[in-house]
Design an enzyme around this catalytic site. Structure first.
Site, PDB file in Angstrom:
ATOM      1  CG  ASP A 142      -0.279  -0.291   2.338  1.00 36.32           C
ATOM      2  OD1 ASP A 142       0.778  -0.078   2.737  1.00 36.32           O
ATOM      3  OD2 ASP A 142      -0.901  -0.871   3.342  1.00 36.32           O
ATOM      4  NE  ARG A 174      -0.358   3.593   4.486  1.00 35.60           N
ATOM      5  CZ  ARG A 174      -1.331   2.714   4.375  1.00 35.60           C
ATOM      6  NH1 ARG A 174      -1.926   2.532   3.241  1.00 35.60           N
ATOM      7  NH2 ARG A 174      -1.996   2.100   5.547  1.00 35.60           N
ATOM      8  CD  GLU A 194       5.567  -4.012   8.410  1.00 37.67           C
ATOM      9  OE1 GLU A 194       6.303  -3.962   7.364  1.00 37.67           O
ATOM     10  OE2 GLU A 194       5.198  -3.146   9.142  1.00 37.67           O
ATOM     11  NE  ARG A 241       2.935   7.647   4.985  1.00 40.99           N
ATOM     12  CZ  ARG A 241       2.783   6.536   6.022  1.00 40.99           C
ATOM     13  NH1 ARG A 241       3.438   5.501   5.666  1.00 40.99           N
ATOM     14  NH2 ARG A 241       1.744   6.498   6.726  1.00 40.99           N
TER      15      ARG A 241
END
Length: 311
Positions: free
Chosen positions: A120, A134, A142, A182
């Site tokens: 992602d 993002r 993760e 981000r």
């Protein structure tokens, strides 16, 4: 005598209870950058006119040491720990009138893939500038510092789709950037909404719902479809399925800890990333211990001075 004691008490209070001098991770200094706490790398996000006075990294180091209040990181700052994030020094800082640097909410922008980080997150060139991006709304397992089940699968799926090219980023919501600077965006690959495709593949474990997003309904429908079809992580037994009802705070904490380090490309790099994370935790524990000692010493000193003044 009492006045002298009060002055000493005030001095001790300032000594042992100083106001925080560290730049907050989400706050830019006068140069338009900040330190990354994990490794003290200086990130130049939005260079100001002051930063542009530097003709090279060595000069920027001197400016950072002068204007940034993070004493711990400025002490060890070298040119190797400067990340210009695609900016060029010695020029003219980006302004609101500069079309090459201005992004607005609710708009679409052609983008070029620079680096796919994980399921992602990726880096793109947009309007001549590089942005760590993002992806809006989805949260995949993760796959960087810690490798969770289906994390690598989500990363491979996303990276494979992005490598097809013809990428468009669409800004949405109430803000362009998160507190880690981000860019937040929907990602289109051709006519496919990347977030929707990853979710249909059963590689999204949760959502971060911090506002009203344009395609939120489509993503929720894709999640329902993935669960019906037993796609990806939803093909396992119900006892092993991830808990998609996690509270927003848990999702935010996980997101905060996982997205600033690019995915390692080798076991050695993975070990180094894990070591850095452990060192960060150690430093945090050490800071807490030192703070407690300072508080204790300061309190004792103030009590002694107060007792002396009373006499």
């Amino acid at each position: 005598m009492r006045k002298l004691a009060n002055l000493l008490a005030a001095a001790l209070f300032i000594l042992f209870f100083p106001t925080s001098s560290f730049a907050h991770p989400g706050t830019l200094d006068e140069l338009g950058g900040h330190f990354r706490n994990s490794d003290c790398v200086y990130l130049l996000h939005e260079p100001t006119a002051l930063a542009m006075q530097a003709k090279n990294k060595a000069e920027l180091v001197q400016l950072v040491k002068k204007y940034n209040s993070n004493a711990k990181c400025t002490r060890q700052l070298t040119v190797d720990k400067i990340d210009l994030e695609g900016h060029t020094l010695g020029g003219v800082p980006a302004t609101k009138s500069s079309s090459s640097a201005t992004l607005r909410l609710g708009k679409k922008y052609p983008a070029t893939l620079v680096e796919c980080i994980d399921g992602d997150t990726a880096k793109f060139i947009v309007n001549g500038r590089e942005y760590t991006t993002r992806f809006l709304f989805i949260d995949t397992p993760e796959s960087t510092i810690e490798v969770e089940p289906y994390g690598k699968e989500a990363s491979r799926f996303t990276c494979s789709l992005l490598k097809q090219g013809n990428i468009t980023l669409e800004t949405d919501g109430s803000t362009l950037f998160d507190k880690y600077h981000r860019l937040l965006a929907w990602v289109w690959v051709g006519d496919k909404l990347l977030q929707e495709e990853v979710t249909k593949a059963g590689l999204v474990e949760d959502f971060y719902d911090y506002g009203d997003y344009k395609y939120e309904g489509r993503i929720r429908d894709a999640m329902a479809e993935a669960k019906r079809n037993g796609a990806g992580m939803y093909g396992r037994s119900s006892a092993q399925k991830p808990d998609s009802s996690r509270q927003q705070q848990t999702t935010e904490e996980k997101t905060e800890s996982k997205k600033t380090t690019p995915a390692p490309n080798s076991p050695a790099q993975e070990n180094e990333a894990q070591h850095d994370d452990q060192q960060k935790q150690h430093d945090a524990e050490s800071d807490k211990t030192n703070s407690f000692l300072y508080l204790l010493i300061g309190a004792v000193a103030i009590i002694i001075i107060y007792a002396f003044a009373r006499k």
